[in-house]
Design an enzyme around this catalytic site. Structure first.
Site, PDB file in Angstrom:
ATOM      1  N   TYR A 142       0.821  -1.214   0.000  1.00 35.55           N
ATOM      2  CA  TYR A 142       0.000   0.000   0.000  1.00 35.55           C
ATOM      3  C   TYR A 142       0.858   1.269   0.000  1.00 35.55           C
ATOM      4  O   TYR A 142       0.411   2.322  -0.446  1.00 35.55           O
ATOM      5  CB  TYR A 142      -0.901   0.037   1.238  1.00 35.55           C
ATOM      6  CG  TYR A 142      -2.206  -0.688   1.103  1.00 35.55           C
ATOM      7  CD1 TYR A 142      -2.243  -2.054   0.901  1.00 35.55           C
ATOM      8  CD2 TYR A 142      -3.413  -0.001   1.182  1.00 35.55           C
ATOM      9  CE1 TYR A 142      -3.444  -2.725   0.790  1.00 35.55           C
ATOM     10  CE2 TYR A 142      -4.617  -0.656   1.076  1.00 35.55           C
ATOM     11  CZ  TYR A 142      -4.630  -2.018   0.879  1.00 35.55           C
ATOM     12  OH  TYR A 142      -5.822  -2.676   0.768  1.00 35.55           O
ATOM     13  N   LYS A 189       3.350 -15.548   3.000  1.00 30.95           N
ATOM     14  CA  LYS A 189       3.580 -16.307   1.766  1.00 30.95           C
ATOM     15  C   LYS A 189       5.091 -16.515   1.696  1.00 30.95           C
ATOM     16  O   LYS A 189       5.766 -16.110   0.738  1.00 30.95           O
ATOM     17  CB  LYS A 189       3.020 -15.508   0.572  1.00 30.95           C
ATOM     18  CG  LYS A 189       3.018 -16.257  -0.742  1.00 30.95           C
ATOM     19  CD  LYS A 189       1.950 -17.336  -0.840  1.00 30.95           C
ATOM     20  CE  LYS A 189       2.145 -18.152  -2.117  1.00 30.95           C
ATOM     21  NZ  LYS A 189       1.252 -19.333  -2.189  1.00 30.95           N
ATOM     22  N   ASP A 245      -6.218  -7.060   4.148  1.00 27.18           N
ATOM     23  CA  ASP A 245      -7.350  -6.417   3.470  1.00 27.18           C
ATOM     24  C   ASP A 245      -8.276  -7.483   2.899  1.00 27.18           C
ATOM     25  O   ASP A 245      -9.487  -7.459   3.082  1.00 27.18           O
ATOM     26  CB  ASP A 245      -6.833  -5.502   2.351  1.00 27.18           C
ATOM     27  CG  ASP A 245      -7.967  -4.860   1.571  1.00 27.18           C
ATOM     28  OD1 ASP A 245      -8.907  -4.366   2.216  1.00 27.18           O
ATOM     29  OD2 ASP A 245      -7.911  -4.867   0.329  1.00 27.18           O
ATOM     30  N   ASP A 249     -12.171  -9.107   4.630  1.00 28.43           N
ATOM     31  CA  ASP A 249     -13.452  -9.090   3.904  1.00 28.43           C
ATOM     32  C   ASP A 249     -14.019 -10.509   3.851  1.00 28.43           C
ATOM     33  O   ASP A 249     -15.212 -10.732   4.060  1.00 28.43           O
ATOM     34  CB  ASP A 249     -13.268  -8.579   2.462  1.00 28.43           C
ATOM     35  CG  ASP A 249     -13.604  -7.085   2.325  1.00 28.43           C
ATOM     36  OD1 ASP A 249     -13.516  -6.374   3.346  1.00 28.43           O
ATOM     37  OD2 ASP A 249     -13.935  -6.648   1.208  1.00 28.43           O
TER      38      ASP A 249
HETATM   39  C1  IPM Z   1     -10.310  -1.306   3.934  1.00 24.66           C
HETATM   40  C2  IPM Z   1     -10.583  -0.737   2.561  1.00 24.66           C
HETATM   41  C3  IPM Z   1      -9.434   0.190   2.196  1.00 24.66           C
HETATM   42  C4  IPM Z   1      -8.165  -0.635   2.166  1.00 24.66           C
HETATM   43  C5  IPM Z   1      -9.622   0.945   0.868  1.00 24.66           C
HETATM   44  C6  IPM Z   1     -10.916   1.740   0.857  1.00 24.66           C
HETATM   45  C7  IPM Z   1      -8.453   1.823   0.546  1.00 24.66           C
HETATM   46  O1  IPM Z   1     -10.747  -1.753   1.631  1.00 24.66           O
HETATM   47  O2  IPM Z   1     -10.258  -0.511   4.899  1.00 24.66           O
HETATM   48  O3  IPM Z   1     -10.191  -2.519   4.050  1.00 24.66           O
HETATM   49  O4  IPM Z   1      -7.856  -1.266   1.157  1.00 24.66           O
HETATM   50  O5  IPM Z   1      -7.468  -0.639   3.171  1.00 24.66           O
HETATM   51 MG    MG Z   2     -10.743  -3.686   2.484  1.00 27.17          MG
END
Ligand code: IPM
Ligand code: MG
Length: 351
Positions: A142, A189, A245, A249
């Site tokens: 990032y 990894k 990330d 999710d």
């Molecule tokens: C999260 C989101 C962010 C990330 C985006 C919106 C930049 O997906 O907080 O998980 O990738 O960190």
């Molecule tokens: Mg995210």
């Protein structure tokens, strides 16, 4: 106690869900004799529209002088399909994380007994699931070197980690594991990536400082699979920014609704609390979004401010609302549902 909290509603459903969290926090403050001074500030697309910057200096000033930050969501579809956009809401989020030093993103996944059948996963797999990701938040791909070469036909993003960055994140993981079941999984990894090998080496070297913690090392692809197959095998998981990330999710699906899971981003001093869901632009302004993830994020905030009874009061009233069916349409199964603001009012009245 007097608390100063920076309030960043952001975009999409952010303002609506934040309003409910404010109601609930004020009710808690009232009950426990605290006074909350809310300092509202601009972020995201809302801030770009107003002042041309998704994380204005004034907002940073407000955040860094508050006891904590409560954040809604950012993101606006008008930027998503425009790769040429010079400023994007997400840049504000990344800059905020970096400037506030929020290197540890705490993302729990747990199930609510009353909602267990909402999950797409089988009940017997997820009963009792209670795990926490600690995602590194201010390093890795990032924030690495990126660019184009070859007249724009080649693009690269680099993943860089220092031993110090890994150590401070891993330390939070070991400490959390000690407070919980004593199980820590380092997700990497290391069979391919050099940065992952540094993660593994660093965490292995720390093991002797925490003899009570049982550490496992697993590859990210295997964790992606096992997480939805056997979520109860996990307790605390630590990982780098991009893996975290993606996996968080995925993990949020276990609980049955994106609208339920809270999160905290921590550094050396200030903490930022936000729902894990995004700005859900399709629902913005409709008063239908589920405010519980934001309300539960406020509970995490009270916990970190050492106000654990206040945090428990929030979790209790959330559980009561679920048990009594005072829920937004995403949880109503076609039955009676309530507006975002009605759920917020009910929670505030019943704290
Ligand atoms: C999260 C989101 C962010 C990330 C985006 C919106 C930049 O997906 O907080 O998980 O990738 O960190
Ligand atoms: Mg995210």
């Amino acid at each position: 106690m007097k608390l100063t909290i920076a309030l960043l509603p952001g975009d999409g459903i952010g303002p609506e869900v934040i309003d409910q969290a404010v109601k609930v926090c004020d009710a808690v403050a009232n009950k426990f004799n605290h006074e909350i001074n809310w300092n509202k500030a601009l972020t995201g697309a809302a801030a770009i529209d107003a002042v041309g910057d998704p994380y204005p200096e004034e907002t940073h000033e407000i955040c860094s002088t508050s006891d904590a930050v409560l954040f809604g969501a950012i993101g606006d579809p008008k930027y998503d399909n425009d790769p040429s956009a010079k400023v994007r809401p997400e840049q504000g989020l990344l800059r905020m994380r970096k400037k506030l030093g929020l290197f540890a993103n705490v993302r729990p996944t747990f199930t609510f007994p009353s909602l267990i059948d909402k999950s797409p996963l089988k009940r017997e797999r997820i009963e009792g699931t209670d795990l926490v990701f600690l995602r590194e938040l201010t390093g890795g791909i990032y924030f690495g070197k990126r660019g184009r070469e070859d007249n724009g036909d080649t693009a690269y993003d680099t993943c860089t980690y220092t031993r110090a960055e890994i150590t401070r994140l891993a330390r939070k993981g070991f400490e959390l594991a000690m407070k919980r079941s004593g199980k820590l999984c380092c997700v990497d990894k290391a069979n391919v990536l050099e940065s992952s090998r540094l993660w593994r080496e660093t965490v292995q070297a720390m093991e002797k400082e925490y003899p009570e913690v049982n550490v496992s090392y697993e590859f990210v692809d295997a964790v992606a699979m096992r997480l939805v197959q056997w979520p109860n095998d996990y307790d605390v998981l630590i990982t780098e920014n991009l893996f975290g990330d993606i996996l968080t999710d995925e993990a949020s699906v276990i609980s049955g609704s994106m609208g339920l899971m809270p999160s905290a981003s921590l550094g050396e001093s200030i903490g930022l609390y936000e729902p894990i869901h995004g700005s859900y632009p399709q629902a913005a302004g409709k008063d239908i979004a589920n405010p519980l993830a934001t309300v539960l994020s406020a509970a995490m905030m009270f916990d970190d401010l050492d106000l654990s009874e206040e945090a428990a009061a929030i979790r209790d009233v959330v559980n009561a609302s679920l048990a009594q069916g005072i829920v937004t349409e995403d949880l109503a199964d076609g039955g009676t549902s309530y507006k975002t603001s009605e759920v917020g009012d009910w929670l505030a009245q019943n704290v």
